[in-house]
Motif scaffolding. Structure first.
Motif: not given
Length: 192
Positions: A49-51, A99-103, A108-112, A144-145
């Motif tokens: 995945y690329v975010i 959403g906010n990058a602070t979350d 990411a977990a809720s998206a996929a 996540l990295m």
């Protein structure tokens, strides 16, 4: 290449959002296609995945797709509701999250169900953010990295937008893009 009519409309929207919120919209015009392509070149084409953080008008999003990033594995996070609505119209088949990058880890977990990204690309104006916000965003990104997952950031500064020692990162400037208003540099970082 974008049509000039679309570019004028996009630039006008970006400038209008900057006038309303100069601290959260980091520039008066969107990134150039040259800068977006340089950002995309810094992303390895891996099966992960690329975010993208701060999708804005989608210039970098389009460059990532042009680079060959799998649309099913591209997640775009955009906090601004105006830009979010623009992105979901422009890229109806992508996972665009308001959403906010602070979350980031929760988003990411809720998206996929994403627990690790092969790369994180940031269009956020990190250099102008308060240190606690920078730390929260980078803590979320580093969670996540993997060791081979780059964090790609651009800056208008001549210097690194992130203090590598403070954030426990290694990094280097990859390119300086003069065909951008203002000229910008692309940096690539890895977790130590």
């Amino acid at each position: 290449m974008e049509s000039s009519k679309h570019m004028v409309k996009k630039n006008g929207l970006f400038f209008w959002r900057w006038l309303q919120s100069p601290k959260t919209v980091g520039a008066v015009v969107p990134s150039s296609e040259a800068l977006a392509a340089a950002m995309a070149r810094a992303v390895p084409l891996a099966d992960g995945y690329v975010i993208e953080l701060g999708g804005g008008t989608g210039v970098i999003t389009q460059a990532l797709l042009n680079r060959g990033v799998d649309p099913k594995k591209l997640i775009v996070i955009e906090r601004d509701p105006t830009f979010y609505n623009l992105l979901i119209k422009r890229f109806p088949n992508l996972a665009i999250i308001n959403g906010n990058a602070t979350d980031l880890t929760k988003l990411a977990a809720s998206a996929a169900g994403i627990r690790q990204a092969s790369a994180i690309v940031s269009g956020l104006p990190l250099i102008g953010m308060p240190k606690p916000v920078q730390h929260k965003i980078m803590d979320e990104c580093k969670a996540l990295m993997g060791t081979q997952s780059p964090f790609v950031q651009f800056t208008y500064s001549l210097f690194s937008p992130l203090n590598r020692q403070e954030f426990s990162l290694t990094g280097q400037r990859l390119e300086r893009i003069f065909n951008n208003i203002p000229p910008a540099s692309v940096w690539q970082y890895y977790k130590k």
